[in-house]
Design a protein around this motif. Sequence first.
Motif, PDB file in Angstrom:
ATOM      1  N   GLY A 272       5.938  -2.347  -1.130  1.00 20.95           N
ATOM      2  CA  GLY A 272       6.640  -3.616  -0.917  1.00 20.95           C
ATOM      3  C   GLY A 272       5.683  -4.746  -0.588  1.00 20.95           C
ATOM      4  O   GLY A 272       5.734  -5.830  -1.188  1.00 20.95           O
TER       5      GLY A 272
ATOM      6  N   LEU B 255      14.171  -1.733   2.164  1.00 24.49           N
ATOM      7  CA  LEU B 255      14.396  -0.289   2.060  1.00 24.49           C
ATOM      8  C   LEU B 255      13.621   0.454   3.142  1.00 24.49           C
ATOM      9  O   LEU B 255      14.130   1.393   3.771  1.00 24.49           O
ATOM     10  CB  LEU B 255      13.958   0.182   0.667  1.00 24.49           C
ATOM     11  CG  LEU B 255      14.069   1.679   0.364  1.00 24.49           C
ATOM     12  CD1 LEU B 255      15.527   2.082   0.282  1.00 24.49           C
ATOM     13  CD2 LEU B 255      13.347   2.012  -0.924  1.00 24.49           C
ATOM     14  N   SER B 256      12.386   0.013   3.376  1.00 25.25           N
ATOM     15  CA  SER B 256      11.562   0.655   4.402  1.00 25.25           C
ATOM     16  C   SER B 256      12.217   0.541   5.768  1.00 25.25           C
ATOM     17  O   SER B 256      12.235   1.502   6.542  1.00 25.25           O
ATOM     18  CB  SER B 256      10.173   0.018   4.455  1.00 25.25           C
ATOM     19  OG  SER B 256       9.618  -0.073   3.192  1.00 25.25           O
TER      20      SER B 256
ATOM     21  N   PHE C 284      11.722  -3.578  -1.362  1.00 26.41           N
ATOM     22  CA  PHE C 284      11.057  -2.383  -0.833  1.00 26.41           C
ATOM     23  C   PHE C 284      10.874  -2.460   0.676  1.00 26.41           C
ATOM     24  O   PHE C 284      11.013  -1.458   1.375  1.00 26.41           O
ATOM     25  CB  PHE C 284       9.705  -2.175  -1.527  1.00 26.41           C
ATOM     26  CG  PHE C 284       9.773  -1.219  -2.680  1.00 26.41           C
ATOM     27  CD1 PHE C 284       9.585   0.137  -2.460  1.00 26.41           C
ATOM     28  CD2 PHE C 284      10.032  -1.667  -3.963  1.00 26.41           C
ATOM     29  CE1 PHE C 284       9.654   1.030  -3.520  1.00 26.41           C
ATOM     30  CE2 PHE C 284      10.102  -0.787  -5.022  1.00 26.41           C
ATOM     31  CZ  PHE C 284       9.927   0.566  -4.798  1.00 26.41           C
TER      32      PHE C 284
ATOM     33  N   THR D 264       6.836   3.213   0.694  1.00 26.58           N
ATOM     34  CA  THR D 264       7.697   2.061   0.391  1.00 26.58           C
ATOM     35  C   THR D 264       7.152   0.802   1.047  1.00 26.58           C
ATOM     36  O   THR D 264       7.186  -0.277   0.456  1.00 26.58           O
ATOM     37  CB  THR D 264       9.143   2.311   0.839  1.00 26.58           C
ATOM     38  OG1 THR D 264       9.137   2.688   2.211  1.00 26.58           O
ATOM     39  CG2 THR D 264       9.799   3.369   0.008  1.00 26.58           C
ATOM     40  N   CYS D 265       6.652   0.929   2.274  1.00 25.38           N
ATOM     41  CA  CYS D 265       6.113  -0.240   2.969  1.00 25.38           C
ATOM     42  C   CYS D 265       4.958  -0.864   2.192  1.00 25.38           C
ATOM     43  O   CYS D 265       4.929  -2.067   1.953  1.00 25.38           O
ATOM     44  CB  CYS D 265       5.628   0.140   4.363  1.00 25.38           C
ATOM     45  SG  CYS D 265       6.794  -0.239   5.648  1.00 25.38           S
TER      46      CYS D 265
END
Lengths: 426, 192
Positions: free
Chosen positions: A391, A34-35, A31, A387-388
């Motif tokens: 994660g 992804l961020s 994640f 997302t951050c």
Amino acid sequence: MKVADINNDHLRLSGIAKKAGPALAGVGAAFLGLSAALGSGEWTTFWKSYLFAWMVAVGIALGAMFFVLLQHMTRSGWSISVRRLAEAIAKNLKWMWVLFLPILIMVLKGEGDLLYQWGNAQLMEHDHLLHKKATYLSPTFWSARAVFYLVVWAVVASLYFKWSTAQDADGDVKWTHKMQKWAPICMILYAFTQSYAAIDWMMTLQPKWFSTMFPVYFWSATMAGFFASIILLARYLQKTGHVQKSITTEHYHDLGKWLFGLGVVFWAYIAFSQYMLIWYANLPVETGWYITRQLGGWASISLLLLFGHFLVPFLLLITRWTKRWRCTLPVIAAWMVLMFFVDIYWLVFPVIPETAIAEASSYNELANLVSSGEVSVGYGFTLVNFTCVIGMFALLCGGTLINLRSCNLVASADPRLDEALHFENA
Amino acid sequence: MSQERPKKLYGLAAEFTTTPGIYHAAEKVKDAGFRWFDCLVPFPVHGLDRAMGVKMTILPIIVFCAGVTGFIAACCLQIFTNSLEVDLWALVPVVGYQFDVSGKPLLGPAAFVPVAFEMTVLFSALTAVFGTLILNKLPMFYHPTLKHPALARATDDRFFLVIEARDPKFVRSEVEAFLHTLEPESIIELDA
């Protein structure tokens, strides 16, 4: 003293809970990656989301460290059953500093203005008040302080985990004495470092603004996050078949009291105290912070905190049975974790340019500028925000479960274990 | 020679020497259906109130209601005195002390919170203190169990279970026989 025998109480992590640690850590890392991919280009948004996620994770871990130190300072007996869980959450601090490196590198590279207004050298040069703060907020000094905090936390958290697990092996009372001896010193270090970290990392987002109550506010917020998290962790471990006898209703009840006392009531007390002083004094240099949070979309988030972080949990947790019944407490705890996220989000994201406050002649003018969109207060949600934090929180959970793989789930050789297993709330 | 008044029975006390002794005795007395009985112990015995079937006190609910009352009273007081402006029965104008304090609104909830908080705490605290006293029938200057010299050991090393005569199931001979089955150290007759 006789030590209770709980060796057949599934003290070792097994089954799904054992596999969940690495899996969660993997999800967390994915994640965060992804961020970074989502955030490229929109770096200001990314860094804000990253700081928000970092404060959430480090806040819970620091809350755990505080809890461990406090139990040793007060020589508490009741908490032995859950202390190991707090130690495991806190031990994440041993490696968590790695996640702060991106922010550190960014600031040291001179790109601090992506996140902090004080990173803009020109702004610092031309504003008198900011010019006076320039030494404290210079990237080098700021980074040196951050390194100091992170080192202190890593050392304290890993030492306490090490000492406590060493006692599991040999059952020697000297570890208890050692942990008690160092607890006050570590507590003072903790208080200083966490307070200054809250100031450095979050309060300076609005560089002219100051509030001596802010570090305490952050502390009470972390108490909500930590106690809610440890309730959920204990429930998760029991649901997966561990420590059925070692953690009793009484421990849930007491953790619920902590959550109620510090995370809900004390939080509201501090939040209001900070608000009321600024509201009464009505000094432009102070009110900007609250104006930002009363304008545009932030007003509804502020109200959400008032109701969701204080009034509703206050009424829910005030009675005895909601803290003791295992269907209600974890639900309330899950809600409080969510509210902790919202609270930190509310601290980090709303920022108004210092220049806009300086130029506006009145509150109404500023309000009009904000509502017409000419001045940004940073309201709006993007995918990176979520997302951050997902994660980072997944990494924290994963790290905690990985820490628990190497030790007993309860400090099984603590000389006061008997007390913890048999105490009752009157 | 003074004439002795006929003594009225207050109840029968069974003496125990151990905590398990009184704990299990209390369970049996509760299960036998007695309601008016009490345990005299020198220190808190964990779980004894559950063994006796003592219900949770209603004090927290009373205190909560008192707190809410205090909160509402404080809000009403402040709203009334600061910002009220009504015509009573359409004739009598009633106006509060509408002080302008540094340009703050007359109806400023932030300013009302500290007073509301203090009043909530004050009402709750006083109710808790006096509620505790009233519910425990305190102050009490005399209690029959204080009279018998043997029961003084309840403050030292003995545990007593007293079944009171006012219990609807109290029949002296039956209770005495029942207490014997609990295997007490002794059975003591208490005068009112």
